[in-house]
Design a protein around this motif. Structure first.
Motif, PDB file in Angstrom:
ATOM      1  N   THR A   1      38.825  52.034  39.209  1.00  0.00           N
ATOM      2  CA  THR A   1      39.502  53.147  39.043  1.00  0.00           C
ATOM      3  C   THR A   1      39.132  53.936  37.837  1.00  0.00           C
ATOM      4  O   THR A   1      38.970  53.479  36.714  1.00  0.00           O
ATOM      5  N   THR A   2      38.681  55.035  38.168  1.00  0.00           N
ATOM      6  CA  THR A   2      37.968  56.227  37.074  1.00  0.00           C
ATOM      7  C   THR A   2      38.921  57.311  36.882  1.00  0.00           C
ATOM      8  O   THR A   2      39.105  57.944  37.989  1.00  0.00           O
ATOM      9  N   HIS A   3      38.577  57.902  35.772  1.00  0.00           N
ATOM     10  CA  HIS A   3      39.070  59.484  35.653  1.00  0.00           C
ATOM     11  C   HIS A   3      37.889  60.083  34.248  1.00  0.00           C
ATOM     12  O   HIS A   3      37.932  59.398  33.289  1.00  0.00           O
ATOM     13  N   ILE A   4      37.756  61.160  34.689  1.00  0.00           N
ATOM     14  CA  ILE A   4      36.921  61.803  33.704  1.00  0.00           C
ATOM     15  C   ILE A   4      37.628  63.054  33.100  1.00  0.00           C
ATOM     16  O   ILE A   4      37.925  63.995  34.191  1.00  0.00           O
ATOM     17  N   ASP A   5      37.646  63.325  31.939  1.00  0.00           N
ATOM     18  CA  ASP A   5      38.637  64.458  31.605  1.00  0.00           C
ATOM     19  C   ASP A   5      37.577  65.535  30.799  1.00  0.00           C
ATOM     20  O   ASP A   5      37.212  65.313  29.759  1.00  0.00           O
TER      21      ASP A   5
ATOM     22  N   LEU B   1      38.468  40.556  39.337  1.00  0.00           N
ATOM     23  CA  LEU B   1      38.488  41.243  38.112  1.00  0.00           C
ATOM     24  C   LEU B   1      38.703  42.905  38.896  1.00  0.00           C
ATOM     25  O   LEU B   1      38.114  43.002  39.791  1.00  0.00           O
ATOM     26  N   ARG B   2      39.546  43.581  38.080  1.00  0.00           N
ATOM     27  CA  ARG B   2      39.862  44.924  38.527  1.00  0.00           C
ATOM     28  C   ARG B   2      39.541  45.816  37.284  1.00  0.00           C
ATOM     29  O   ARG B   2      40.226  46.023  36.205  1.00  0.00           O
ATOM     30  N   PRO B   3      38.272  46.349  37.320  1.00  0.00           N
ATOM     31  CA  PRO B   3      37.903  47.209  36.140  1.00  0.00           C
ATOM     32  C   PRO B   3      38.620  48.642  36.321  1.00  0.00           C
ATOM     33  O   PRO B   3      38.641  49.161  37.486  1.00  0.00           O
ATOM     34  N   ALA B   4      38.776  49.568  35.256  1.00  0.00           N
ATOM     35  CA  ALA B   4      39.072  50.914  35.375  1.00  0.00           C
ATOM     36  C   ALA B   4      38.378  51.479  33.932  1.00  0.00           C
ATOM     37  O   ALA B   4      38.310  50.794  32.953  1.00  0.00           O
ATOM     38  N   ALA B   5      37.949  52.870  34.106  1.00  0.00           N
ATOM     39  CA  ALA B   5      37.552  53.616  32.949  1.00  0.00           C
ATOM     40  C   ALA B   5      37.962  55.239  32.933  1.00  0.00           C
ATOM     41  O   ALA B   5      38.045  55.724  33.949  1.00  0.00           O
ATOM     42  N   THR B   6      38.580  55.382  31.734  1.00  0.00           N
ATOM     43  CA  THR B   6      38.676  56.845  31.598  1.00  0.00           C
ATOM     44  C   THR B   6      37.690  57.249  30.598  1.00  0.00           C
ATOM     45  O   THR B   6      37.465  56.966  29.321  1.00  0.00           O
ATOM     46  N   LEU B   7      37.087  58.476  30.809  1.00  0.00           N
ATOM     47  CA  LEU B   7      36.119  59.030  29.701  1.00  0.00           C
ATOM     48  C   LEU B   7      36.653  60.406  29.536  1.00  0.00           C
ATOM     49  O   LEU B   7      36.871  61.422  30.312  1.00  0.00           O
ATOM     50  N   THR B   8      36.880  60.864  28.322  1.00  0.00           N
ATOM     51  CA  THR B   8      37.507  62.082  27.641  1.00  0.00           C
ATOM     52  C   THR B   8      36.446  62.708  26.981  1.00  0.00           C
ATOM     53  O   THR B   8      35.742  62.265  26.003  1.00  0.00           O
ATOM     54  N   VAL B   9      36.067  63.984  27.148  1.00  0.00           N
ATOM     55  CA  VAL B   9      35.067  65.008  26.544  1.00  0.00           C
ATOM     56  C   VAL B   9      35.920  65.487  25.049  1.00  0.00           C
ATOM     57  O   VAL B   9      36.812  66.236  25.305  1.00  0.00           O
ATOM     58  N   GLY B  10      35.198  65.525  24.050  1.00  0.00           N
ATOM     59  CA  GLY B  10      35.757  66.043  22.763  1.00  0.00           C
ATOM     60  C   GLY B  10      35.360  67.407  22.554  1.00  0.00           C
ATOM     61  O   GLY B  10      34.658  67.876  23.529  1.00  0.00           O
TER      62      GLY B  10
END
Length: 600
Positions: free
Chosen positions: A590-594, A461-470
Motif C-alpha cells: 500500500t503506497t502513497h506519494i505526496d 507480511l503486509r508492507p506500506a509506504a508513504t513518501l512526502t516531498v518537502g
C-alpha cells in the motif's frame, strides 16, 4: 514690387500655419495608417481566434477519439479501431491545418499570446504525427508474433515486426522530445495543462514503444536465431524475502535454438552449496551485506541491483556445473498467478492443480505447511515444468498475455540480465533490467526487504509506504520523509517447522526483516526512527546512494513503523515529484506519494 505685400510679422504666422497643416496631414496619414494596421491586427486577432476555436474543437474531438481507440485496441476490436483511427486522423489533420496559416504564424510572434499559440501548434502537430505515422503501425502489428506458439517463436516474422516497431518508436521519440522542449512557464493555465497532460501520455507511449522496439530487436538473438542460447530461470520466493523479491530457490535451464524453447535440467540454490572462499565482491557490496552474497546462492540478491545478483548466480552455477549460460531470468509465484488467469488452471501431475487466485497461497504457504523439504522440491519442479509447457503451447489471447506480462514487469516481478554486454545495454533503463540507476530524473527512494529470521514468514507480511516531498531549499535539494509500516498477519501458533525455519528473531513467530532504505541518487539519509525513537542503524553506500539498514522485528498481529528523512540530489528535485522503488512482496504494497509544488 507690385501686388499685395507681406509684412515681416505676417511671414512667420504663414509659415506656422503651413507647418501646422503639414503636421495635421502627417497626423492624418499616421492615424489612417494606424487605423489600417489596427484593423488588420484586429482582423488577424479575430481570424486567429476563429482558427483557435476551430483547432480547439478538432483537438477535443481527437482526444475523445484517442481514448476510444485505446479502449478498442485493448478490447481487440480491430475493425472498429480502424474506423476510429481514420476519424482521428481527420480531426488531427484539421487541427494541424487550423494552426498553420499566415495569421496563426504571425500571432506566434506577438508578445502576449505568442507562446500559447506556439504551444497549441505543437500539440496539434504531435497528435497528427502520431495519428498518421505511429498509431497505424501499432494497430496492425500482430502481437501474436511476440509470443511463442507450440513452444516456438516465428523468428522471420519477428524480424519483420521489429523493423516496423523501430520506425514507429523513432516517430514517438521524436514527437516526445519536441513536445518536451516547449516552454510552459508563461503559458495560460488551460494550454499549460494541455501540454502537461499530453507530455504525460507521451511519456507512457514512449516507454511502451521503446520497450516494444527493444524486445522485438532483442528476441531473435535471445531465442537462438544466431546460435543456441541457454539461460537460468530462477524462482524468487517472497516467503523468504530478498531485496529483488525473494530468495533464489528453484532454478531451471532454458535452452533456445531458432526460436524453439525447451526446459532442461532443474535444481535448487541449496544444491549449489557454500562457496568458501567467497566470490569476489565490490567493496561497497561487502560493506553493506558482508560476504554473504559471495558465499550463498540464496543470498546473491541481498542487493537490489539485479545485474549484480544475476552475475553472481551465473558464476556460482558455472563453478559447480562447468556450464556457462547466456543470462538469468527471475520470476516469482505472483507472476505465475497472473499468467494462470490468462491460460486457465494448470494441472500438476501427482499434485494439486494450480489456479490463478490460489497459486500464491499454494506455493508460498500450503506447500510449506503440508510437505517436507524433499516433497517441496519435487512439487516446485513439477509445477515449473507444467507451467512452462502450458505457457508455451496453449493458445491464449496475445493482448491479455502481454498485458499481464507488462503488469508483472511494471511491478518488477520479472527481471532479466544478459551476459552479452551489447544486449544488456539495450535492456538497461527498462524495469525488466532491475538496475538501480546511478542517475535519475525523478528522486527515487528505495525500500528493500531482506529476511533476517531464516524462515518463510514473508508470506504473512503486509508492507506500506508513504513518501512526502518537502519544500525547496536554496541548494536545489529537497527533504523527503518516508513512513514505512510493516504488519504481520502470521498466526501465534500452528505453523510448521518448514515455515518457522531457524527462528533467528528468538520467538519463531516473530518476523525479523532487515529494511534497507536507499536515498535518491546523489542524496543522503538524515534521520531514522523506529516507532518514534531514534535507533542505531547500519549504513553504507550503493550506486551513489546512501543506505541505512534497520532491524524491524514484528510479532504476530503487530505493526512497526519506520520513519526515515532523506535528502535528494541536486537534479530532478525542482518539479516536486518523487518515486518509490520497493521489494515485490507476496501481497502488494500500500503506497502513497505526496508531491510538492514546483520550485521557482
Amino acid at each position: 514690387m507690385s501686388g499685395v505685400g507681406v509684412s515681416e510679422t505676417e511671414q512667420p504666422r504663414r509659415r506656422g500655419r503651413r507647418s501646422r497643416r503639414r503636421a495635421r496631414a502627417r497626423a492624418r496619414r499616421a492615424l489612417l495608417a494606424g487605423l489600417v494596421v489596427g484593423s488588420l491586427a484586429l482582423l488577424s486577432a479575430g481570424w486567429v481566434g476563429f482558427r483557435g476555436w476551430q483547432a480547439r474543437t478538432h483537438l477535443l474531438n481527437a482526444a475523445t477519439l484517442a481514448q476510444q481507440l485505446s479502449s478498442e485496441v485493448v478490447g481487440a476490436d480491430t475493425e472498429r479501431a480502424q474506423r476510429t483511427l481514420s476519424a482521428l486522423q481527420v480531426q488531427a489533420g484539421a487541427a494541424r491545418d487550423a494552426t498553420d496559416d499566415l495569421g496563426w504564424r504571425a500571432g506566434q510572434h506577438t508578445p502576449f499570446a505568442g507562446d500559447d499559440l506556439t504551444a497549441v501548434r505543437q500539440i496539434a502537430v504531435a497528435i497528427d504525427d502520431l495519428a498518421r505515422e505511429a498509431f497505424p503501425t501499432l494497430l496492425r502489428t500482430d502481437l501474436s508474433t511476440l509470443l511463442p506458439g507450440k513452444g516456438r517463436l516465428d523468428v522471420p516474422r519477428l524480424k519483420a515486426v521489429a523493423a516496423e516497431l523501430t520506425a514507429t518508436d523513432q516517430v514517438v521519440q521524436r514527437t516526445h522530445a519536441r513536445l518536451a522542449a516547449v516552454p510552459t512557464d508563461a503559458l495560460v493555465a488551460p494550454v499549460r495543462d494541455a501540454v502537461a497532460e499530453l507530455r504525460k501520455q507521451l511519456d507512457q507511449l514512449a516507454t511502451l514503444t521503446r520497450a516494444a522496439d527493444g524486445a522485438a530487436r532483442l528476441l531473435p538473438p535471445l531465442l537462438g536465431a544466431a546460435g543456441p542460447r541457454s539461460y537460468l530461470m530462477v524462482s524468487q520466493n517472497p516467503a523468504e524475502l530478498r531485496a529483488t523479491g525473494g530468495m533464489f530457490g528453484a532454478y531451471a535451464v532454458i535452452e533456445a535454438k531458432d526460436g524453439q524453447l525447451r526446459m532442461g535440467i532443474q535444481g535448487t540454490s541449496a544444491q549449489l552449496g557454500l562457496f568458501d572462499p567467497p566470490l569476489k565482491l565490490k567493496p561497497e557490496i561487502r560493506n553493506l551485506y558482508t560476504d554473504l552474497p559471495g558465499m550463498y546462492p540464496a543470498d546473491v540478491n541481498l542487493t537490489p541491483h539485479f545485474p549484480t545478483a544475476a552475475a553472481l548466480f551465473r558464476q556460482m552455477y558455472r563453478e559447480r556445473t562447468g556450464d556457462t549460460v547466456d543470462g538469468v531470468l527471475a520470476v516469482d509465484p505472483v507472476v505465475l498467478s497472473y499468467l494462470l488467469k490468462v491460460t486457465g488452471p494448470v494441472p500438476v501431475p501427482g499434485h494439486t492443480t494450480l489456479v490463478g487466485d490460489k497459486a500464491v497461497r499454494t506455493l508460498l504457504s500450503d506447500a510449506y505447511q503440508r510437505m517436507d523439504a524433499v516433497e517441496q522440491d519435487e512439487f516446485f519442479a513439477a509445477s515449473a515444468t507444467a507451467a512452462f509447457d502450458t505457457f508455451f503451447t496453449r493458445e491464449v489471447d496475445p493482448r491479455a498475455y502481454l498485458s499481464v506480462l507488462d503488469r508483472a514487469i511494471t511491478e518488477r516481478r520479472v527481471l532479466f540480465w544478459s551476459a552479452h554486454p551489447e544486449e544488456q545495454r539495450v535492456i538497461e533503463g527498462n524495469r525488466l533490467a532491475g538496475s538501480l540507476p546511478e542517475k535519475e530524473d525523478v528522486p527515487t527512494v528505495g525500500v528493500f526487504l531482506n529476511d533476517g529470521s531464516g524462515a518463510k514468514l514473508g508470506y504473512y507480511l503486509r508492507p506500506a509506504a508513504t513518501l512526502t516531498v518537502g519544500g525547496c531549499r536554496p541548494d536545489g535539494r529537497r527533504e523527503l520523509r518516508l513512513r514505512f509500516t510493516l504488519h504481520s498477519t502470521a498466526p501465534k501458533r500452528g505453523l510448521s517447522t518448514s515455515v518457522l525455519g531457524l527462528g533467528l528473531a528468538g520467538d519463531p513467530y516473530t518476523a525479523r526483516t532487515l529494511v534497507s532504505v536507499h536515498s535518491p541518487a546523489g542524496g543522503a539519509v538524515l534521520r531514522t526512527r523506529l516507532d518514534g525513537t531514534e535507533v542505531p542503524v547500519g549504513s553504507g553506500t550503493e550506486r551513489r546512494r546512501q543506505v541505512v539498514v534497520a532491524n524491524v522485528e514484528v510479532r504476530p498481529g503487530a505493526t512497526r513503523t519506520l520513519e526515515v528523512d532523506v535528502l535528494t540530489g541536486r537534479t530532478g528535485s525542482a518539479t516536486g515529484d518523487a518515486d518509490l522503488w520497493l521489494t515485490p512482496t507476496a501481497t502488494p504494497w500500500t503506497t502513497h506519494i505526496d508531491p510538492a509544488p514546483h520550485c521557482d
